[in-house]
Motif scaffolding. Structure first.
Motif, PDB file in Angstrom:
ATOM      1  N   ALA A  79     -36.265 -39.034  12.253  1.00 65.47           N
ATOM      2  CA  ALA A  79     -34.912 -40.030  12.790  1.00 65.47           C
ATOM      3  C   ALA A  79     -33.864 -39.617  11.800  1.00 65.47           C
ATOM      4  N   TRP A  92     -30.702 -38.032  13.444  1.00 66.94           N
ATOM      5  CA  TRP A  92     -30.066 -38.932  14.333  1.00 66.94           C
ATOM      6  C   TRP A  92     -29.156 -40.034  13.574  1.00 66.94           C
ATOM      7  N   GLY A 111     -31.580 -43.549  15.360  1.00 63.46           N
ATOM      8  CA  GLY A 111     -31.959 -43.273  14.040  1.00 63.46           C
ATOM      9  C   GLY A 111     -32.478 -44.298  13.285  1.00 63.46           C
ATOM     10  N   PHE A 145     -35.807 -45.765  16.012  1.00 67.46           N
ATOM     11  CA  PHE A 145     -37.078 -44.983  16.153  1.00 67.46           C
ATOM     12  C   PHE A 145     -38.175 -45.233  15.137  1.00 67.46           C
TER      13      PHE A 145
END
Length: 206
Positions: free
Chosen positions: A153, A156, A164, A167
């Motif tokens: 993550a 992101w 991000g 997740f």
């Protein structure tokens, strides 16, 4: 006299049928695991730790196994003793084992057989496994798996994407649910095999 005896026999059979343990199904195993997963840390206390969560998980199955109120009450008491472990590796395997052991014990009680699945055996299995599985589960899940999800993550998050941040939590939660269910099913199967081995060794000793 014959009519009275027939009536008495019918009454005995009726009582016997009412007390007969029901089968533990795949759905029962799923329900037990989900109840443990969602209750895990909620009833945490100093003297019992998460034992009430395990009992909460087992209650629907115990009600199917023990139709006699005294036996059911005793089963509740058995699972209120000190218990603490990691949620999926320990919680899953031990929940499954407890279901299979209680299934075997309920059958022995119903058949009026010698109780080989004793209170001590049930608790000693829990006590023997909970620490070891806790160590394994924490090392693999909390020490490795969750950081893999975080690493996935990070790009992101660096781009400012909300996924991000979300997740790792979602992925780790779903991972715990599915691996815990797998372990619960495996624990149930292991418990059934252990019961068969106990029965086999008992027969050989005779």
């Amino acid at each position: 006299g014959e009519v009275e005896n027939m009536t008495n026999n019918d009454n005995v059979k009726e009582v016997s049928v009412k007390l007969k343990p029901e089968e533990i199904t795949s759905k029962d195993i799923l329900i037990a695991w989900l109840r443990f997963y969602f209750a895990d840390e909620i009833p945490h206390s100093f003297d019992r730790y998460i034992a009430p969560a395990l009992l909460w998980a087992l209650i629907p199955a115990l009600k199917k196994l023990y139709k006699d109120k005294d036996e059911l009450r005793a089963a509740y008491q058995r699972h209120l003793l000190f218990f603490n472990t990691q949620i999926s590796w320990g919680g899953g395997i031990i929940t499954g084992l407890m279901l299979s052991m209680e299934k075997e014990r309920a059958q022995q009680v119903y058949n009026k057989e010698e109780i080989t699945v004793t209170d001590d055996l049930i608790y000693n299995i829990k006590a023997g496994l909970m620490g070891a599985l806790d160590g394994i589960g924490d090392s693999i899940d909390s020490g490795t798996v969750q950081y893999i999800f975080i690493a996935i993550a990070i790009p992101w998050a660096q781009q400012g994407l909300a996924i991000g941040a979300v997740f790792p939590f979602l992925a780790f939660s779903l991972y715990q649910v599915f691996i815990g269910l797998f372990f619960t099913r495996q624990g149930f199967k292991m418990g059934l095999k252990a019961s068969e081995l106990l029965e086999g060794s008992k027969v050989q000793s005779l």
